[in-house]
Scaffold this active site. Structure first.
Site, PDB file in Angstrom:
ATOM      1  N   HIS A  55     -87.543  26.848  67.811  1.00  0.00           N
ATOM      2  CA  HIS A  55     -86.753  25.744  68.354  1.00  0.00           C
ATOM      3  C   HIS A  55     -85.540  25.441  67.478  1.00  0.00           C
ATOM      4  CE1 HIS A  55     -86.046  22.070  70.673  1.00  0.00           C
ATOM      5  NE2 HIS A  55     -85.791  21.479  69.528  1.00  0.00           N
ATOM      6  N   LYS A 100     -73.323  17.529  75.692  1.00  0.00           N
ATOM      7  CA  LYS A 100     -74.312  18.545  75.351  1.00  0.00           C
ATOM      8  C   LYS A 100     -75.559  18.344  76.201  1.00  0.00           C
ATOM      9  CE  LYS A 100     -76.654  20.564  71.291  1.00  0.00           C
ATOM     10  NZ  LYS A 100     -77.002  20.329  69.868  1.00  0.00           N
ATOM     11  N   HIS A 104     -86.469  18.902  76.063  1.00  0.00           N
ATOM     12  CA  HIS A 104     -87.642  18.263  75.470  1.00  0.00           C
ATOM     13  C   HIS A 104     -88.835  18.593  76.356  1.00  0.00           C
ATOM     14  CE1 HIS A 104     -88.600  14.952  72.403  1.00  0.00           C
ATOM     15  NE2 HIS A 104     -87.861  15.858  71.798  1.00  0.00           N
ATOM     16  N   HIS A 106     -91.796  20.791  76.124  1.00  0.00           N
ATOM     17  CA  HIS A 106     -93.204  20.776  75.741  1.00  0.00           C
ATOM     18  C   HIS A 106     -93.714  19.375  75.408  1.00  0.00           C
ATOM     19  CE1 HIS A 106     -92.262  25.013  75.589  1.00  0.00           C
ATOM     20  NE2 HIS A 106     -93.515  25.336  75.359  1.00  0.00           N
ATOM     21  N   ARG A 125     -78.124  10.626  70.147  1.00  0.00           N
ATOM     22  CA  ARG A 125     -77.749  10.628  68.720  1.00  0.00           C
ATOM     23  C   ARG A 125     -76.894  11.841  68.372  1.00  0.00           C
ATOM     24  NH1 ARG A 125     -82.998   9.315  68.380  1.00  0.00           N
ATOM     25  NH2 ARG A 125     -83.594  11.268  67.373  1.00  0.00           N
ATOM     26  N   GLU A 322     -90.621  13.768  62.698  1.00  0.00           N
ATOM     27  CA  GLU A 322     -89.495  13.671  63.625  1.00  0.00           C
ATOM     28  C   GLU A 322     -89.417  12.272  64.232  1.00  0.00           C
ATOM     29  OE1 GLU A 322     -89.718  17.013  66.307  1.00  0.00           O
ATOM     30  OE2 GLU A 322     -89.786  18.441  64.648  1.00  0.00           O
ATOM     31  N   ASN A 548     -78.563  24.647  74.082  1.00  0.00           N
ATOM     32  CA  ASN A 548     -79.936  24.663  73.600  1.00  0.00           C
ATOM     33  C   ASN A 548     -80.650  25.859  74.218  1.00  0.00           C
ATOM     34  OD1 ASN A 548     -82.931  23.021  74.435  1.00  0.00           O
ATOM     35  ND2 ASN A 548     -82.357  23.427  72.338  1.00  0.00           N
TER      36      ASN A 548
END
Length: 749
Positions: A55, A100, A104, A106, A125, A322, A548
């Protein structure tokens, strides 16, 4: 228990370490030892494990992603490209826009509400860290079969998480999509995007330079939630019931994030930071190593200074956590006091946790003992690079040979009518109002277009009406049939959607969702899709500014359809000239732009009526897409059209139903002589749009299309309270509305 310091690690080279449990391969662990010249400490091992995860490091994909740079078209609007938190483009009048899309996926399967909510928080963010005020969000979503019991668990939680977090932040949700398919049953795709606005001079980058500058961690306290989080969870395959590791999914607090946003924007306004990074995947491990790696020196961090919600956390857990709503800033010493004053004003906790050094190492201490001493680039930017084997799967030829054009077609008007009702009532084509009504689409008062319009659009300057539009698209069925063409069709549709709203497409972000990279067939899909997208962006002149990659989206041996989601950003000089999709005024003429061919591979009709997937997707003609976009933009700007809707999933009839229901007015249509009614209504040929032209503008509009060489066929008129395909069937709008709007509430109830 003895603290595992750098000194201790040097003295105990043979101590067993849980590298495999942390997701590292044996050769990766060996490489870490080679880099350090010793075994890593527990804290160093934690940092490398999360930063070298799939990731965070893109270790299986970066060899293919480099094409986006190598093939990048010349584009004067691009201010910041790939490599930063988000790309930035110039939209004129001194404004810059950053945008962008990220995944998210999983975490949202494990904990739908928090997984989706923190996906929104994280992308916001990223945008904030570039120096911009976030102004809107979007959410491309994929779920399993609509009638599967687990979809009733996942979908409402995801929607509530997106709405709950975004609404609390006061950010309008202006776009996205919702698709159902059994291939996403154990692997829903929750992609989140954000747009931010700033002036050119306000752009900030993630770097730590200037020896003696302070490292300040501010925002929420660090907790045990999300330890390993998305960095580990998104880097492995699920088994049939659960992931093999279930680290705690991050827990979001949107009210804390709102304070963090306003605090950060005031700090930017006073020019108090020399560098900044948000804390998302991999937490402090990422923020400290990336800031130090991108800077001109080293960094020293006192980890025991980090404010905690849980005093029992170990150094390794603090580095891997996280926890949400946190930022890391590099601040010159003379600005620290004012920085702290602003944080206190906004009730945001801020702590100096270290400083930039004139060395070349990232050094982290715990109560005076050194627990990390690493070259930061080896953590942040020099992880493993895999040349994964890839090969066209054995079944691809048979899949493409199973031509959808051979499927039984309706034999008369009544059967056509029933299949239209079946199509518009299918979960994928049905109204998503049950979902989008849970989002605040108009907060802040600058939203001028939102779902179910072709593109979301927001005004960014109240005096001049300058605005930006964003559309996200991706068809996994097309990409399964041909990944190269499927990625290009995703770009083409998003590009077309932006142009249909009246905005000029400028740049691209993407979210590339695929199965396990350890499967050569999946890697072939990824390689082909990436190549296709890079080639198409080069042709259309729309650079990829960032994005991503989400891999390991599969359950056991079953991978999702390859799903490259493409976001296209466009600019419009005057949002009052925007074009909606709704047919609102009787008497307007309906024109079909583009060429219609017998193209049904991967089509909504083949899925809804026959549960079939096979053949080839529609042909891609990027020059036609560019021409169509130019016509749509010019017609919008010059007042030649009052409505426009791109043709994609479901073909012409789906677009007509949506435009008629949106505007509350029916339509009478005549099938062109060159087409049969079935192909006319259900074909999914690309490069097409349907527009409503005022009678006073017909000559001017058709002359423009003729001169530019774009086929424009008059097919009907806006009229009445039904859709009437003359000589075939008619359906009252009331019946269409019932079929279109009742599906999703009926499934979720």
């Amino acid at each position: 228990m003895t603290l595992d310091t750098v000194k201790h690690a040097t003295e105990t080279p043979e101590s067993a370490q849980p590298w495999a449990e942390l997701g590292l391969k044996e050769d990766e662990y060996a490489r870490i030892r080679e880099i350090l010249g010793r075994r890593p400490t527990g804290a160093e091992l934690a940092m490398y494990s999360v930063m070298w995860s799939e990731h965070c490091s893109y270790k299986s994909s970066k060899v293919h992603l480099k094409q986006f740079g190598e093939k990048a078209p010349e584009n004067d609007a691009l201010l910041v490209g790939i490599g930063e938190n988000a790309g930035v483009v110039d939209v004129g009048q001194g404004y810059a826009v950053t945008f962008k899309v990220e995944s998210h996926n999983h975490p949202s399967y494990i904990e739908p509400y928090q997984g989706a909510a923190t996906g929104v928080g994280g992308i916001v963010r990223d945008i904030l860290a570039m120096g911009a005020r976030p102004v809107a969000v979007v959410d491309p979503l994929r779920f399993g079969a609509a009638d599967h019991p687990d979809t009733k668990r996942v979908l409402p939680g995801v929607v509530a998480g997106i709405g709950g977090y975004g609404n609390c932040l006061g950010l309008p949700n202006i776009g996205g999509e919702v698709v159902f398919d059994a291939c996403y049953q154990g692997n829903p795709l929750v992609n989140a995007g954000c747009i931010g606005v700033m002036k050119h001079e306000d752009i900030h980058l993630a770097k730590a330079s200037g020896a003696g500058n302070k490292v300040i961690l501010y925002g929420a306290r660090t907790g045990g939630d999300g330890i390993g989080g998305v960095s580990v969870l998104a880097s492995e395959t699920f088994d049939d019931s659960k992931p093999t590791k279930r680290p705690a999914v991050q827990v979001g607090d949107p009210f804390q994030e709102k304070l963090l946003i306003e605090c950060t924007l005031e700090i930017f306004q006073e020019k108090l930071v020399a560098g900044i990074q948000d804390l998302g995947g991999a937490g402090l491990s990422c923020a400290t190593s990336e800031l130090a790696s991108a800077g001109s020196g080293g960094m020293r961090v006192e980890l025991d200074s980090v404010p905690l919600r849980d005093a029992t956390l170990s150094p390794e857990e603090i580095l891997m956590s996280e926890s949400q709503e946190r930022m890391c800033a590099i601040v010159e010493p003379q600005h620290v006091e004012r920085f702290m004053e602003i944080c206190e004003k906004w009730d945001v906790i801020a702590t100096v946790i270290g400083e930039v050094t004139d060395g070349e190492r990232l050094e982290i201490f715990w109560h005076g003992e050194q627990i990390v001493d690493v070259p930061p680039r080896t953590v942040a930017h020099e992880g493993p690079v895999y040349q994964r084997p890839y090969a066209r799967p054995d079944w691809q030829d048979a899949l493409q040979a199973d031509d959808a054009g051979k499927l039984p077609r309706p034999t008369g008007g009544e059967e056509l009518k029933q299949q239209v009702l079946q199509l518009v009532g299918h979960p994928n084509q049905a109204s998503k109002a049950w979902i989008t009504d849970q989002y605040d689409r108009f907060v802040q008062g600058n939203t001028v277009l939102a779902q179910p319009e072709d593109a979301g659009m927001v005004r960014i300057d109240a005096d001049t009406n300058l605005g930006v539009a964003l559309a996200t698209d991706g068809n996994g069925r097309y990409a399964k049939l041909d990944p190269y063409a499927g990625a290009q069709l995703a770009l083409a549709e998003a590009y077309r959607n932006v142009a249909a709203s009246g905005a000029k497409p400028l740049a691209v972000s993407d979210c590339l969702n695929f199965g396990s990279p350890e499967d050569p067939a999946v890697m072939w899909q990824f390689a082909e899709a990436t190549r296709g997208l890079a080639d198409a962006c080069q042709t259309l002149g729309t650079p990829v500014t960032g994005g991503n990659v989400s891999l390991y989206n599969q359950t056991g041996e079953t991978a999702i359809h390859p799903t490259p989601v493409v976001a296209v950003l466009g600019v419009i000089d005057d949002v009052t000239r925007r074009t909606p999709i709704g047919f609102a005024e009787e008497g307007q003429l309906i024109y079909l732009l583009g060429d219609t061919r017998e193209e049904f591979g991967g089509s909504a009709w083949s899925q809804v009526v026959h549960e079939h997937l096979g053949g080839l997707p529609p042909q891609v003609d990027l020059e036609r897409e560019r021409l169509l976009a130019e016509i749509l933009i010019s017609a919008s700007r010059d007042g030649m059209i009052d409505a426009a809707h791109d043709l994609s999933d479901g073909g012409l009839i789906q677009a007509l139903v949506e435009s008629c229901l949106r505007g509350g007015t029916g339509a009478r249509l005549v099938v062109p002589d060159a087409l049969d009614a079935f192909t006319f209504l259900f074909s999914e040929s690309a490069g097409r749009a349907v527009v409503a032209v005022p009678r006073s503008e017909e000559v001017r509009f058709t002359d423009m299309c003729t001169v530019r060489g774009l086929p424009a066929t008059r097919i009907g008129v806006v009229d009445g309270e039904e859709i009437d395909i003359q000589g075939e069937f008619s359906i009252p709008l009331s019946e269409l509305r019932t079929a279109h709007e009742g599906t999703i509430p009926g499934l979720i109830a």
